[in-house]
Enzyme design. Structure first.
Site, short mmCIF file in Angstrom:
data_model
loop_
_atom_site.label_atom_id
_atom_site.label_comp_id
_atom_site.label_asym_id
_atom_site.label_seq_id
_atom_site.Cartn_x
_atom_site.Cartn_y
_atom_site.Cartn_z
N ARG A 1 0.44 -0.89 0.15
CA ARG A 1 -0.19 0.36 0.01
C ARG A 1 0.96 0.99 0.26
O ARG A 1 0.72 2.05 -0.86
CB ARG A 1 -0.92 0.47 1.27
CG ARG A 1 -1.41 1.50 1.62
CD ARG A 1 -2.58 1.01 2.78
NE ARG A 1 -2.93 2.69 3.03
CZ ARG A 1 -2.68 3.33 4.17
NH1 ARG A 1 -1.20 3.17 4.46
NH2 ARG A 1 -3.14 4.13 3.87
N ASP B 1 10.74 -14.50 9.13
CA ASP B 1 12.17 -15.65 10.48
C ASP B 1 12.89 -14.21 10.74
O ASP B 1 14.06 -14.47 11.62
CB ASP B 1 13.20 -16.27 9.36
CG ASP B 1 11.51 -17.01 8.93
OD1 ASP B 1 11.22 -16.91 9.89
OD2 ASP B 1 12.45 -17.26 7.85
N GLN C 1 1.85 -18.47 12.82
CA GLN C 1 2.66 -17.94 12.65
C GLN C 1 2.96 -17.38 11.00
O GLN C 1 3.24 -15.81 11.83
CB GLN C 1 4.07 -18.13 13.12
CG GLN C 1 4.79 -19.01 14.35
CD GLN C 1 5.49 -20.20 14.48
OE1 GLN C 1 6.70 -19.33 15.35
NE2 GLN C 1 5.90 -21.61 13.75
#
Ligand code: F6P
Length: 327
Positions: A26, A133, A258
């Site tokens: 965006r 990560d 996750q």
């Protein structure tokens, strides 16, 4: 002022999706539109470049996505980008589409793809760190890490409730691939007794000795956070090692939970700032850079340096601190 030849930019999200990728998209699109640039959004990462699958994005295309997990562009891992002919094909398609600059939102593999492209394509390339990560150099934080962390932390809190009720030992495996960032921050934030991460050699005996010690001191419920890459055999091996000494355990593999969910405030902030910053970098004529956050500052670091950066390691001193915090 716009770079004189800059007219059309491409953007893609690649590799493991991460909460905040949409917020970043965006920011990129709205900043580009503000500067009168056309934006092409490639679908499913580099695959969209190879297959010519894309959409033209305008300010309205990115409405109401700042709060959405995943990526509206779709993502993929693209093995073709590991081979010269695939990269050449991608370069040819970018030229054919008249793309002047490409913005790549992704992790390590995606940035490797970007570097490979620089060998065959003369357009500008800017990478943006998007992976749960947090294992990319050239930036302190990656987009998606903070949300994944909150999800994992919520799991620890829930497991603690039932661990307490049953006086049990729970093992929670979290993601992170070869890096222990998610596990370390989850363990510290959740008050875990043990935290196992790839950056610290796994030693079953030490863990078992500590569990015996906790139990001897009357601490019954224990939570062990295990990074998926902590040891060969993963969490199942850790469970087997502990059970081999007569302790009952329960294991929870958190997995792709996750990766999803609405991005937390910090991820939206990081995604938005870096998205704007990356377009500004393109306008300033920059190329082959990662747009990252170092300290409080937005920074451009050469992509090759970011990939080779060995200093971006989880703060393992927290493991020592946890020895007295978890008593
Ligand atoms: O890189 C993000 C990540 O979620 C890692 O934590 C995990 O090891 C990997 O992707 C899983 O990949 P896939 O979704 O392809 O199974």
């Amino acid at each position: 002022m716009n770079h004189p030849h800059l007219r059309r930019i491409g953007v893609l999200t690649s590799g493991g999706d991460a909460p905040g990728m949409n917020a970043c998209l965006r920011a990129i699109v709205r900043t580009a539109v503000y500067h009168n640039l056309e934006v092409i959004g490639f679908q499913h990462g580099y695959r969209g470049v190879l297959l010519g699958e894309y959409q033209v994005l305008d300010a309205r295309s990115v409405a109401n996505i700042i709060q959405r997990g995943g990526t509206i562009l779709g993502s993929a891992r693209c093995p073709e980008m590991h081979h010269a002919d695939g990269v050449e094909r991608a370069a040819k398609n970018l030229k054919g589409l008249g793309i002047d600059a490409l913005l790549v939102i992704g992790g390590n593999g995606s940035m490797q793809g970007a570097v490979a492209l620089t060998e065959h394509w003369s357009g500008q390339i800017i990478g943006l760190p998007g992976t749960i990560d947090n294992d990319l150099g050239g930036t302190d934080w990656t987009i998606g890490f903070f949300t994944a962390l909150d999800t994992a932390l919520d799991a620890v809190d829930r497991l603690r409730d039932t661990a307490d009720a049953f006086d049990r030992i729970f093992l929670l495996e979290v993601m992170g691939r070869h890096a222990g960032w998610i596990a370390l921050f989850t363990g510290i934030g959740g008050g875990a007794e043990e935290i196992l991460i790839p950056e610290q050699a796994y030693d079953a005996e030490t863990i078992v000795t500590r569990i015996k010690d906790y139990r001897a001191r009357g601490k019954q419920s224990l939570v062990v956070v295990v990074a998926e890459g902590a040891c060969a055999g993963g969490v199942q091996q850790v469970a087997a090692d502990i059970e081999g000494h007569g302790f009952e355990t329960r294991t929870c593999v958190l997995g792709h939970v996750q990766r999803g969910g609405s991005p937390v405030a910090l991820d939206r902030y990081l995604a938005t700032e870096l998205g704007v910053f990356a377009v500004q970098a393109v306008l300033a004529g920059e190329t082959q850079m990662l747009a990252g956050k170092l300290g409080q500052a937005n920074q451009l670091v050469p992509l090759r340096e970011a990939l080779a950066d060995r200093n971006h390691q989880p703060p393992t001193h927290l493991l020592a601190i946890n020895r007295f915090l978890a008593t």
